[in-house]
Design a protein around this motif. Structure first.
Motif, PDB file in Angstrom:
ATOM      1  N   ARG A 263       0.830  -1.205   0.000  1.00 17.14           N
ATOM      2  CA  ARG A 263       0.000   0.000   0.000  1.00 17.14           C
ATOM      3  C   ARG A 263       0.864   1.254   0.000  1.00 17.14           C
ATOM      4  O   ARG A 263       1.967   1.268   0.555  1.00 17.14           O
ATOM      5  CB  ARG A 263      -0.916   0.023   1.233  1.00 17.14           C
ATOM      6  CG  ARG A 263      -1.931  -1.115   1.239  1.00 17.14           C
ATOM      7  CD  ARG A 263      -2.776  -1.130   2.500  1.00 17.14           C
ATOM      8  NE  ARG A 263      -3.716  -2.237   2.481  1.00 17.14           N
ATOM      9  CZ  ARG A 263      -4.935  -2.174   1.964  1.00 17.14           C
ATOM     10  NH1 ARG A 263      -5.375  -1.024   1.426  1.00 17.14           N
ATOM     11  NH2 ARG A 263      -5.727  -3.226   1.977  1.00 17.14           N
TER      12      ARG A 263
ATOM     13  N   SER B 173       5.608   3.032  -6.587  1.00 13.10           N
ATOM     14  CA  SER B 173       6.003   4.295  -7.199  1.00 13.10           C
ATOM     15  C   SER B 173       7.522   4.427  -7.091  1.00 13.10           C
ATOM     16  O   SER B 173       8.114   4.101  -6.063  1.00 13.10           O
ATOM     17  CB  SER B 173       5.336   5.473  -6.480  1.00 13.10           C
ATOM     18  OG  SER B 173       3.931   5.389  -6.593  1.00 13.10           O
TER      19      SER B 173
ATOM     20  N   LYS C  93      -1.758  -1.034  -4.085  1.00 13.65           N
ATOM     21  CA  LYS C  93      -1.238  -0.764  -5.423  1.00 13.65           C
ATOM     22  C   LYS C  93      -0.566  -2.011  -5.982  1.00 13.65           C
ATOM     23  O   LYS C  93       0.044  -2.799  -5.250  1.00 13.65           O
ATOM     24  CB  LYS C  93      -0.228   0.389  -5.386  1.00 13.65           C
ATOM     25  CG  LYS C  93      -0.796   1.704  -4.851  1.00 13.65           C
ATOM     26  CD  LYS C  93       0.119   2.867  -5.132  1.00 13.65           C
ATOM     27  CE  LYS C  93       0.118   3.215  -6.604  1.00 13.65           C
ATOM     28  NZ  LYS C  93       0.856   4.474  -6.886  1.00 13.65           N
TER      29      LYS C  93
END
Length: 377
Positions: free
Chosen positions: A191, A201, A197
């Protein structure tokens, strides 16, 4: 008739009954009786499950099953798709040697698995394809043949392929060691800001590892070198070209007849192995060279990367071809021969040497040309 002679049968019966009771209560007797072969406990302890020298052929054993698994098992079915090499001496335990396993993975074009993490430390080593992908703690790494990528314990990471052709890599994990210590854990619920996700990122620039640690002997003081759990190398990718260039630069060095040319991947800040449990090497056996035998307590996993040749383990000979895996248990006499007169034999080697060293159990011996045994470590 003596009293001892009369009592012996009764004692033997009671002894057998006691052994049966011990086994039934999940215990093990440890008082080796030389007169009772069935209950020579030291012999039983020494003859427990052990790995055996074993070779998996990439061309005939591994590659066809990788292709088939990629066709039959999709990312819709699973978060991972790997073939683990199980040593016949340890089966059904998932271990290639006692403390480590090798697994092979084929990722189809543009296929990226969701993030996960685990308490086992792992590496990925590129075999085919130029766009193998691993994201590790916010560093997106694209790698190709011969590149080594770290996924240290407890670091979020995900694997895949960002190219338009299949990409194959092998992994080495200390999973069996961590499992034996009852410390194996997995997490899949990645997360960011509370939101689940399927991809991390990127928090670091492309080629961050090379930018910060790519100049040997020079260490930037303006970055934080604690990454992941903090006890593994903060350099997450080691490129093949510098390693290959270093091997070839020293190909005339002839002072180590037992190992040829052996270069270790090291922690760029403190030196030493990249993990506390495993270390990794590239080894070159030059054209026509045959190394002198070595025996060590460390277990090895050997994957030929370039060239071909033979490995001699005790009284067995094994052919070596690119991308095979050879399991070499500790306490085996081992030597390599490059059967080519023109091309080097380059081996990728994984070892549990750091784990044994930390317990004071690492030992190494060699044989001279005359057959005498000498202590190497």
């Amino acid at each position: 008739m003596s009293v001892a002679a009369v009592a012996a049968p009764d004692n033997q019966t009671e002894l057998q009954q006691m052994y049966a009771a011990i086994q039934a209560k999940s215990m093990f007797p440890f008082w080796a009786r030389n007169s009772d072969v069935e209950h020579d406990e030291i012999k039983q302890l020494m003859e427990g499950p052990k790995p055996i020298p074993y070779r998996w052929s990439y061309a005939t054993d591994i590659a066809p099953l990788l292709e088939q698994s990629a066709r039959l098992v999709t990312t819709e079915n699973t978060d991972r798709r790997s073939l683990i090499l199980v040593n016949p001496g340890l089966a059904p335990r998932r271990a290639t040697v006692s403390t480590m396993y090798t697994a092979y993975r084929q990722n189809d074009p543009n296929e990226v698995m969701p993030p996960h993490k685990h308490t086992a430390s792992a590496i990925r080593f590129g075999l085919t394809g130029k766009q193998n992908f691993t994201g590790v703690e916010g560093e997106d790494i694209t790698f190709g043949p011969g590149d080594l990528v770290l996924t240290p314990r407890d670091t979020w990471h995900n694997h895949g392929n960002t190219g338009d052709e299949p990409a194959i890599n092998l992994s080495v994990l200390d999973y069996p060691l961590v499992e034996s210590l009852n410390a194996l854990q997995f997490s899949h619920d990645y997360r960011e800001d509370g939101e689940y996700k399927r991809k991390q990122s990127a928090r670091f620039p492309t080629e961050y590892s090379a930018m910060v640690y790519g100049s040997g002997g020079l260490l930037p003081r303006f970055v934080d070198h604690v990454r992941g759990g903090g006890d593994s190398s903060p350099m997450y990718v080691y490129r093949y070209e510098p390693m290959r260039e270093l091997l070839h630069r020293h190909r005339d060095w002839s002072e180590n007849p037992h190992e040829g040319l052996l270069i270790e991947y090291v922690h760029p800040v403190r030196g030493g192995p990249v993990y506390k449990t495993m270390t990794f090497f590239m080894q070159m056996v030059r054209p026509g060279e045959k190394t002198l035998p070595v025996k060590q307590t460390a277990n090895l996993l050997v994957a030929p990367f370039e060239g071909a040749g033979k490995a001699y383990i005790d009284d067995q000979a094994f052919d070596l071809a690119p991308f095979d895996t050879l399991a070499i248990p500790g306490d085996c006499w081992t030597s390599y021969e490059n059967t080519s007169r023109s091309e080097p034999l380059i081996l990728f080697v994984a070892s549990d040497e750091p784990a044994l060293s930390s317990f004071g159990l690492l030992q190494r011996w060699g044989k001279t040309e005359s057959g005498d045994v000498i202590r190497l470590a």
